[in-house]
Scaffold this active site. Structure first.
Site, mmCIF file in Angstrom:
data_model
loop_
_atom_site.group_PDB
_atom_site.id
_atom_site.type_symbol
_atom_site.label_atom_id
_atom_site.label_comp_id
_atom_site.label_asym_id
_atom_site.label_seq_id
_atom_site.Cartn_x
_atom_site.Cartn_y
_atom_site.Cartn_z
ATOM 1 N N GLY A 11 3.011 3.806 12.864
ATOM 2 C CA GLY A 11 1.707 3.353 12.372
ATOM 3 C C GLY A 11 0.818 2.825 13.496
ATOM 4 N N GLN A 12 -0.352 2.353 13.113
ATOM 5 C CA GLN A 12 -1.300 1.823 14.116
ATOM 6 C C GLN A 12 -0.668 0.723 14.959
ATOM 7 O OE1 GLN A 12 -5.697 0.118 13.848
ATOM 8 N NE2 GLN A 12 -4.269 -1.445 13.148
ATOM 9 N N ASP A 57 14.908 3.960 6.405
ATOM 10 C CA ASP A 57 13.842 3.741 5.419
ATOM 11 C C ASP A 57 13.990 2.337 4.852
ATOM 12 O OD1 ASP A 57 12.255 3.893 2.898
ATOM 13 O OD2 ASP A 57 12.080 5.989 3.490
ATOM 14 N N LEU A 79 7.080 -4.023 10.743
ATOM 15 C CA LEU A 79 5.691 -3.584 10.518
ATOM 16 C C LEU A 79 5.618 -2.529 9.428
ATOM 17 C CD1 LEU A 79 4.483 -3.169 14.236
ATOM 18 C CD2 LEU A 79 4.705 -5.243 12.880
ATOM 19 N N SER A 83 0.791 0.244 3.206
ATOM 20 C CA SER A 83 -0.191 -0.734 3.678
ATOM 21 C C SER A 83 -1.614 -0.498 3.179
ATOM 22 C CB SER A 83 -0.205 -0.736 5.213
ATOM 23 O OG SER A 83 -0.861 0.428 5.677
ATOM 24 N N SER A 124 -0.094 -10.768 5.731
ATOM 25 C CA SER A 124 -1.481 -10.295 5.686
ATOM 26 C C SER A 124 -2.446 -11.290 5.066
ATOM 27 C CB SER A 124 -1.501 -9.009 4.857
ATOM 28 O OG SER A 124 -2.815 -8.670 4.505
ATOM 29 N N GLU A 126 -4.623 -10.423 3.189
ATOM 30 C CA GLU A 126 -4.822 -9.951 1.808
ATOM 31 C C GLU A 126 -4.140 -10.913 0.814
ATOM 32 O OE1 GLU A 126 -6.706 -7.339 0.830
ATOM 33 O OE2 GLU A 126 -6.012 -7.015 -1.225
ATOM 34 N N TYR A 148 -0.536 -4.790 -3.534
ATOM 35 C CA TYR A 148 -0.167 -4.917 -2.118
ATOM 36 C C TYR A 148 -0.148 -6.391 -1.704
ATOM 37 C CZ TYR A 148 -0.891 -5.015 2.960
ATOM 38 O OH TYR A 148 -0.811 -5.301 4.305
HETATM 39 P P1 NAP Z 1 0.046 1.643 9.020
HETATM 40 O O1 NAP Z 1 -0.709 2.280 10.135
HETATM 41 O O2 NAP Z 1 -0.232 2.067 7.629
HETATM 42 O O3 NAP Z 1 1.602 1.876 9.319
HETATM 43 C C1 NAP Z 1 2.569 1.638 8.328
HETATM 44 C C2 NAP Z 1 3.923 2.055 8.871
HETATM 45 O O4 NAP Z 1 4.925 1.805 7.871
HETATM 46 C C3 NAP Z 1 4.033 3.558 9.226
HETATM 47 O O5 NAP Z 1 4.782 3.694 10.407
HETATM 48 C C4 NAP Z 1 4.809 4.119 8.049
HETATM 49 O O6 NAP Z 1 5.519 5.287 8.356
HETATM 50 C C5 NAP Z 1 5.760 2.954 7.786
HETATM 51 N N1 NAP Z 1 6.396 3.032 6.467
HETATM 52 C C6 NAP Z 1 5.812 3.249 5.268
HETATM 53 N N2 NAP Z 1 6.729 3.292 4.292
HETATM 54 C C7 NAP Z 1 7.934 3.110 4.889
HETATM 55 C C8 NAP Z 1 9.267 3.076 4.406
HETATM 56 N N3 NAP Z 1 9.564 3.254 3.119
HETATM 57 N N4 NAP Z 1 10.261 2.863 5.304
HETATM 58 C C9 NAP Z 1 9.985 2.703 6.628
HETATM 59 N N5 NAP Z 1 8.735 2.737 7.138
HETATM 60 C C10 NAP Z 1 7.729 2.936 6.268
HETATM 61 O O7 NAP Z 1 -0.103 0.058 9.069
HETATM 62 P P2 NAP Z 1 -0.599 -0.888 10.269
HETATM 63 O O8 NAP Z 1 -2.065 -1.064 10.154
HETATM 64 O O9 NAP Z 1 0.018 -0.442 11.519
HETATM 65 O O10 NAP Z 1 0.034 -2.284 9.815
HETATM 66 C C11 NAP Z 1 1.342 -2.680 10.241
HETATM 67 C C12 NAP Z 1 1.864 -3.750 9.304
HETATM 68 O O11 NAP Z 1 1.008 -4.871 9.327
HETATM 69 C C13 NAP Z 1 1.957 -3.340 7.841
HETATM 70 O O12 NAP Z 1 3.060 -4.016 7.281
HETATM 71 C C14 NAP Z 1 0.676 -3.870 7.244
HETATM 72 O O13 NAP Z 1 0.830 -4.078 5.857
HETATM 73 C C15 NAP Z 1 0.540 -5.156 8.009
HETATM 74 N N6 NAP Z 1 -0.822 -5.661 8.202
HETATM 75 C C16 NAP Z 1 -1.783 -4.855 8.722
HETATM 76 C C17 NAP Z 1 -3.047 -5.355 8.945
HETATM 77 C C18 NAP Z 1 -4.137 -4.498 9.523
HETATM 78 O O14 NAP Z 1 -5.301 -4.873 9.405
HETATM 79 N N7 NAP Z 1 -3.804 -3.404 10.176
HETATM 80 C C19 NAP Z 1 -3.329 -6.708 8.631
HETATM 81 C C20 NAP Z 1 -2.312 -7.505 8.122
HETATM 82 C C21 NAP Z 1 -1.052 -6.983 7.925
HETATM 83 P P3 NAP Z 1 4.850 6.765 8.206
HETATM 84 O O15 NAP Z 1 4.184 7.033 9.519
HETATM 85 O O16 NAP Z 1 6.028 7.614 7.957
HETATM 86 O O17 NAP Z 1 3.890 6.704 7.061
HETATM 87 N N1 GDD Z 2 -10.830 1.766 2.507
HETATM 88 C C1 GDD Z 2 -12.101 1.653 2.144
HETATM 89 N N2 GDD Z 2 -12.838 2.797 1.911
HETATM 90 N N3 GDD Z 2 -12.637 0.430 1.983
HETATM 91 C C2 GDD Z 2 -13.933 0.343 1.637
HETATM 92 C C3 GDD Z 2 -14.727 1.464 1.404
HETATM 93 C C4 GDD Z 2 -14.147 2.754 1.540
HETATM 94 O O1 GDD Z 2 -14.778 3.786 1.332
HETATM 95 N N4 GDD Z 2 -15.979 1.045 1.077
HETATM 96 C C5 GDD Z 2 -15.967 -0.279 1.105
HETATM 97 N N5 GDD Z 2 -14.729 -0.715 1.434
HETATM 98 C C6 GDD Z 2 -14.310 -2.139 1.502
HETATM 99 C C7 GDD Z 2 -13.080 -2.438 0.647
HETATM 100 O O2 GDD Z 2 -13.444 -2.566 -0.732
HETATM 101 C C8 GDD Z 2 -12.612 -3.717 1.306
HETATM 102 O O3 GDD Z 2 -13.313 -4.816 0.761
HETATM 103 C C9 GDD Z 2 -13.021 -3.558 2.779
HETATM 104 O O4 GDD Z 2 -13.917 -2.443 2.823
HETATM 105 C C10 GDD Z 2 -11.856 -3.298 3.724
HETATM 106 O O5 GDD Z 2 -11.084 -2.228 3.214
HETATM 107 P P1 GDD Z 2 -9.888 -1.575 4.065
HETATM 108 O O6 GDD Z 2 -10.392 -1.149 5.390
HETATM 109 O O7 GDD Z 2 -9.242 -0.549 3.198
HETATM 110 O O8 GDD Z 2 -8.926 -2.808 4.363
HETATM 111 P P2 GDD Z 2 -8.328 -3.951 3.407
HETATM 112 O O9 GDD Z 2 -9.025 -5.221 3.758
HETATM 113 O O10 GDD Z 2 -8.308 -3.532 1.992
HETATM 114 O O11 GDD Z 2 -6.813 -3.991 3.884
HETATM 115 C C11 GDD Z 2 -6.484 -3.962 5.274
HETATM 116 O O12 GDD Z 2 -6.428 -5.275 5.791
HETATM 117 C C12 GDD Z 2 -5.396 -6.098 5.238
HETATM 118 C C13 GDD Z 2 -5.519 -7.467 5.891
HETATM 119 O O13 GDD Z 2 -6.496 -8.218 5.248
HETATM 120 C C14 GDD Z 2 -5.141 -3.217 5.420
HETATM 121 O O14 GDD Z 2 -4.884 -2.975 6.773
HETATM 122 C C15 GDD Z 2 -4.005 -4.037 4.864
HETATM 123 O O15 GDD Z 2 -2.764 -3.398 5.148
HETATM 124 C C16 GDD Z 2 -4.055 -5.426 5.535
HETATM 125 O O16 GDD Z 2 -3.007 -6.230 5.081
#
Ligand code: NAP
Ligand code: GDD
Length: 324
Positions: A11-12, A57, A79, A83, A124, A126, A148
């Protein structure tokens, strides 16, 4: 040489964290779930540099135990998750299995294999959902607004519980939204940066989005993985909010992204009902003063710098695609 195991390495955040750990001299292993298509696009160069993948997994406890037995890591970063918030309404049970119970499976594997392993849980903002106070800090009560968010709240508390029950060095990083050119295409910042690049190249006419008034505290993923690592280097395990402490609307983010290529977002962005959510998180803004003080962490990329970096990367990608 320290050894780390990372779930969600494809993932990212996995890609940025693996790069950071390699840089620090770690031997890095990642758990990869079985897929019929290639999922290692983000980490191909890191595999060349020595990252090794192990099949597993978060739904399969034995695969996690086997991975830990084989690798004998000193640090584990969890991670892996389902998500994407909208998918959690379509697949709430899967989200609970992976994003919530997956954490318990990781902690159980640690308890069985080696309770001395240090554990990072990707919690998160969230979880704050319908926010109880502003800005949000480590003591702000949770009020999750999506399956979530509920699953992440479980993951947070089970991490705290295993720390308190079994004395495991388990920490929960409560990270606010963080983005990068490696962000998945369905998340709003990347959807916008990619859409801007396609519109600029004449490949797309409009960009359909949902709620433009939602506010997020957006930071750069590269900065946030540094905080994950720092949390595991402390003398005592603890939980930390990681954020920029600034918030912006989706509308403002669109304005910055379109203006980077000389366009006005109002000419292209269309609000579409299919992208509105059953329950929305309207406002997130963190208070990361604890992390800044105790970890010595601070973000290096600001909001405008982040969005411009993402637009520039997608413009380059699209231009390369056109040339090929
Ligand atoms: P992401 O890009 O969606 O990556 C998610 C990862 O989880 C991918 O490698 C995915 O594998 C793996 N995964 C999904 N289902 C799985 C399973 N059943 N078993 C093992 N691995 C699995 O998410 P990210 O943005 O990097 O975020 C990393 C973590 O931080 C997540 O837990 C997310 O909820 C949390 N987080 C993210 C943010 C944010 O803003 N980015 C903020 C707060 C918390 P595949 O490649 O196979 O799909
Ligand atoms: N995805 C998406 N697509 N979001 C949209 C759109 C659209 O077309 N238009 C508006 N939004 C608004 C969503 O309603 C939300 O309020 C905001 O943009 C951010 O949406 P996302 O980028 O999908 O992120 P998120 O805040 O729901 O969740 C992400 O951040 C969390 C941490 O606060 C994810 O990375 C989660 O995994 C992470 O935990």
């Amino acid at each position: 040489m320290k050894t780390a195991l990372v779930t969600g390495i494809t993932g990212q955040d996995g890609s940025y964290l693996a790069a950071l750990l390699l840089d620090k001299g770690y031997k890095v292993y990642g758990i990869q779930r079985r897929s019929s298509t290639i999922s290692t696009e983000r980490i191909e160069p890191l595999i060349e540099e020595g990252v090794e993948l192990i099949s597993g997994d978060l739904i399969d406890e034995n695969s996690l135990i086997r991975a830990m037995e084989k690798i004998d890591p000193c640090e584990v970063y969890n991670l892996g998750a389902q998500s994407f918030v909208p998918t959690s309404w379509d697949q709430p049970i899967l989200t609970g299995e992976v994003t919530a119970l997956g954490v318990t499976r990781m902690l159980e594997a640690i308890r069985i294999v080696n309770p001395k392993i240090r554990f990072y849980q990707a919690s998160s903002s969230e979880m704050f959902g319908k926010v109880r106070e502003t800005p949000q800090n480590e003591n702000t009560p949770f009020y999750p607004r999506s399956p979530y968010g509920v699953a992440k709240a479980y993951g947070h508390w089970i991490t705290v519980n295993y720390r308190e029950s079994y004395d495991i060095f388990a920490v929960s990083g409560i990270l606010f939204n963080h983005e990068s050119p490696q962000r998945g295409l369905e998340f709003v910042t990347r959807k916008v940066s990619y859409g801007v690049a396609k519109i600029k190249a004449g490949l797309q006419k409009e960009l359909r989005l949902g709620n433009l008034e939602a506010k997020r505290d957006w930071g750069f993923a590269g900065d946030y993985v540094r905080a994950m690592w720092l949390m595991l280097q402390q003398d005592e395990p603890d939980d930390y909010v990681i954020s920029t402490d600034e918030t912006h609307t989706v509308k403002k983010m669109c304005e910055v992204a379109f203006s980077r290529v000389g366009l006005n977002y109002e000419d292209y962005v269309v609000q579409a009902p299919e992208f509105f959510r059953p329950a929305e998180v309207q406002l997130l803004i963190g208070d990361s003063s604890k992390a800044r003080k105790k970890l010595g962490w601070k973000p290096e990329v600001d909001f405008r710098g982040l969005i411009e970096m993402m637009v520039d990367a997608d413009v380059e990608r699209i231009n390369n695609m056109i040339k090929e």
